[in-house]
Design a protein around this motif. Structure first.
Motif, short mmCIF file in Angstrom:
data_model
loop_
_atom_site.label_atom_id
_atom_site.label_comp_id
_atom_site.label_asym_id
_atom_site.label_seq_id
_atom_site.Cartn_x
_atom_site.Cartn_y
_atom_site.Cartn_z
N PHE A 71 42.78 42.15 39.85
CA PHE A 71 41.47 42.66 40.38
C PHE A 71 41.74 44.23 40.94
O PHE A 71 42.91 44.77 41.14
N VAL A 73 39.45 46.91 43.79
CA VAL A 73 38.39 46.94 44.80
C VAL A 73 37.64 48.09 44.77
O VAL A 73 37.94 49.12 44.66
N ASP A 74 36.21 47.72 44.64
CA ASP A 74 35.11 48.63 44.79
C ASP A 74 34.54 48.94 46.00
O ASP A 74 33.94 48.38 46.72
N SER A 86 35.21 46.51 37.08
CA SER A 86 35.69 45.16 36.98
C SER A 86 35.34 44.63 35.71
O SER A 86 35.87 43.57 35.28
N SER A 105 35.37 42.84 41.83
CA SER A 105 35.09 43.39 42.92
C SER A 105 33.80 44.12 42.94
O SER A 105 33.33 44.83 41.85
N PHE A 130 36.46 36.85 43.33
CA PHE A 130 35.94 37.91 43.93
C PHE A 130 36.87 38.57 44.85
O PHE A 130 37.39 37.70 45.74
N LYS A 131 37.27 39.71 44.80
CA LYS A 131 38.42 40.53 45.73
C LYS A 131 37.30 41.32 46.94
O LYS A 131 36.52 42.14 46.47
N PHE A 132 37.50 41.23 48.34
CA PHE A 132 37.02 41.97 49.00
C PHE A 132 37.83 42.66 50.06
O PHE A 132 38.91 41.71 50.30
N GLN A 137 36.40 48.76 52.66
CA GLN A 137 35.03 48.98 51.97
C GLN A 137 33.90 49.05 53.22
O GLN A 137 32.69 49.54 53.09
#
Length: 296
Positions: A71, A73-74, A86, A105, A130-132, A137
């Motif tokens: 992944f 990260v946005d 993504s 993301s 999903f990755k957070f 962020q």
């Protein structure tokens, strides 16, 4: 576009690494700006390929006989840096579905647009979770403003992986480049897990300095798991080692945080912890199979 569908030979794979970063796209664009990339590499003393593409990761993990959840990260709103796509990551993973599992993301600050993007990533591209990263962020996951996003992921039936604890990104820079560690306190995710019992919440990393909170949450809530990435196992807090070998043996997941830590180093260190042989298969592969729905 080919929708991602996993083609993992689970019997042939020795492990599933739940935490692997795509750091560069096919056009040379990096996931973070150069200052943050350099600070993170210095913090972890990274020596392997620091900016792997999806293709690089596929080649590496195929050679290792492992699969990897990959992944980006946005964090576009918080950092002003254009994120990796993504959608592109998922599409590329479809070409390497024998070893890679894509997570998406989305930027929580984008509100309903983030919810729609998450739905599209699952339904059209086939991402499996999903990755957070709350600190990077710049959002508090227990803020009710983000509840529609967690509800959407719960409805979609995919897990959400959250960075928790100490932060290598921004480490050593003035003010940590503005990243706030308190946003990565795992207790902020207790509300998320409680309010969305159908959402699998994965607490990434030993959550130092809040390790006790993470263990308590994973013990209390059936939908909370812990991935063991980001630290060489020889440095794991003793209470985490005890929990991983005991009451949380079905709730902890192998993760390396590659390219910052190699999976081989992680495995070598982990073997020295002295855990009972019978708990190891679940931690390095079996628990991930269940969390990712690969047994369905």
């Amino acid at each position: 576009m080919t929708r991602y569908e996993p083609r993992l030979d689970l019997d042939a794979l020795s492990a599933i690494d739940m935490h692997v970063h795509v750091e560069q796209d096919g056009h040379g664009h990096l996931s973070l700006d150069q200052e943050l990339m350099d600070a993170s590499a210095a913090y972890f003393r990274a020596t392997d390929n620091r900016t792997p593409t999806v293709a690089d990761l596929a080649e590496r993990y195929r050679a290792a006989g492992m699969a990897a959840v990959v992944f980006t990260v946005d964090a576009g709103t918080a950092t002003g840096h254009r994120p990796l796509s993504s959608e592109d990551i998922a599409a590329e993973c479809a070409e390497h579905a024998d070893v890679l599992v894509p997570f998406g993301s989305v930027d929580p600050h984008r509100g309903s647009a983030a919810v729609e993007q998450a739905r599209r990533l699952v339904k059209e591209y086939g991402v499996r979770g999903f990755k957070f990263h709350p600190s990077l962020q710049d959002f508090a996951p227990d803020d009710r403003a983000f509840a529609p996003l967690w509800s959407a992921l719960e409805e979609l039936g995919v897990p959400a992986l959250f960075h928790t604890g100490q932060n290598g990104i921004g480490a050593g820079l003035p003010g940590g480049r503005g990243l706030k560690l308190r946003l990565s306190n795992p207790i902020l995710l207790d509300d998320v897990a409680a309010d969305h019992p159908g959402l699998t919440v994965i607490l990434a990393h030993p959550s130092v300095p809040w390790q006790a909170e993470a263990i308590s949450m994973a013990t209390h809530k059936a939908n909370v798991y812990i991935d063991l990435s980001g630290w060489a196992p020889k440095y794991f807090p003793p209470e985490l080692v005890r929990a991983a070998g005991g009451q949380l043996r079905h709730k902890v997941l192998f993760g390396s945080d590659y390219p910052l830590i190699t999976p081989e180093r992680w495995m070598s260190d982990f073997a020295e912890l002295g855990l009972k042989e019978e708990v190891l298969p679940g931690i390095v592969k079996g628990n991930a199979v269940r969390v990712l729905g690969l047994d369905r």
